[in-house]
Design an enzyme around this catalytic site. Structure first.
Site, PDB file in Angstrom:
ATOM      1  N   ALA A 156       0.830  -1.208   0.000  1.00  0.00           N
ATOM      2  CA  ALA A 156       0.000   0.000   0.000  1.00  0.00           C
ATOM      3  C   ALA A 156       0.864   1.257   0.000  1.00  0.00           C
ATOM      4  CB  ALA A 156      -0.933  -0.012   1.210  1.00  0.00           C
ATOM      5  N   TYR A 157       1.920   1.253   0.805  1.00  0.00           N
ATOM      6  CA  TYR A 157       2.824   2.409   0.849  1.00  0.00           C
ATOM      7  C   TYR A 157       3.509   2.613  -0.501  1.00  0.00           C
ATOM      8  CZ  TYR A 157       6.863   5.262   2.197  1.00  0.00           C
ATOM      9  OH  TYR A 157       7.829   6.245   2.273  1.00  0.00           O
TER      10      TYR A 157
END
Length: 249
Positions: A156-157
């Site tokens: 996600a990052y």
């Protein structure tokens, strides 16, 4: 003194300027003679301390607040910088958050929080920079070397930073004729609170040994990369992602 084309002192705005990398960037640009605006979202005391340290060393700095994801607040910030210093020459987007979990377990609320700061915040600030940077200026956004490392729990990052890279590379082409460079720095593992939080000493040592230089990066290492892109030596570097990671990827 760092000067623009008109002979005026160059002015830099560093978002997230009170953070580990942001504070190092603020001090490094001030050492090059720029007037520096240390932006903060939550920690006024930390930002003020960075600005005061720059002033104590003979530089010019002030701390100003704002939510990077809110156009009205960032417009007011840019207005305040221009009113105080007459213009803006360098914008560095260090503001960001990192929340980790396997993709299958990541809460959407956490993903949305990262997207709001890392993607929307970078978009809002980059849009204002594109409209208001003076000729000879530079915009430096922040990605991450994890976009190459593909480490578990970083999906996600890394996705938010992949979006930052796409915006950066395209904006550089859209600013044709403006004499403004647009690049991104992609740090590897760097010894900041954001990186070390929640990690054991053993894990940190293992990560540090992965790079051929066998250490973690420092905020000062990353600040040197930013100073290069923001300074006269980096004027022919445009539309690029600079991986500052000691060879880890």
């Amino acid at each position: 003194m760092s000067e623009g084309g008109s002979g005026e002192r160059r002015v830099a705005l560093v978002t997230g300027g009170s953070g580990g990398i942001g504070s190092a960037v603020s001090r490094r640009l001030a050492a090059d003679g720029m007037a520096v605006v240390v932006h903060y979202a939550g920690s006024a005391a930390s930002a003020e301390a960075v600005a005061e340290s720059i002033t104590a060393d003979g530089g010019t700095a002030l701390a100003l607040p704002g939510d990077v994801a809110e156009p009205e607040q960032m417009t007011a910030l840019f207005d305040a910088v221009e009113e105080r210093f007459g213009g803006i020459d360098v914008v560095v987007n260090t503001a960001g958050i990192m929340l980790l979990a396997p993709l299958a377990e990541m809460e959407l609320e956490a993903f949305d929080r990262m997207h709001r700061v890392n993607v929307r915040g970078t978009f809002v600030v980059s849009q204002l920079a594109a409209r208001r940077l003076r000729r000879g200026g530079a915009l430096v956004n922040f990605s991450t070397s994890v976009t190459r490392l593909q480490q578990p729990e970083y999906a996600a990052y890394a996705a938010t930073k992949g979006a930052v890279e796409a915006m950066t590379l395209i904006l550089a082409r859209e600013l044709r004729g403006r004499d403004v460079t647009v690049n991104a720095v992609a740090p590897g593992p760097t010894a900041t609170p954001l990186f070390t939080q929640g990690k054991s000493d053993e894990l940190i040592a293992r990560i540090a040994s992965a790079a051929p230089l066998e250490r973690l990066g420092t905020p000062e290492d990353i600040a040197e990369s930013v100073a290069f892109l923001a300074g006269t030596g980096g004027r022919w570097i445009n539309g690029q992602v600079l991986f500052a990671n000691g060879g880890i990827a």
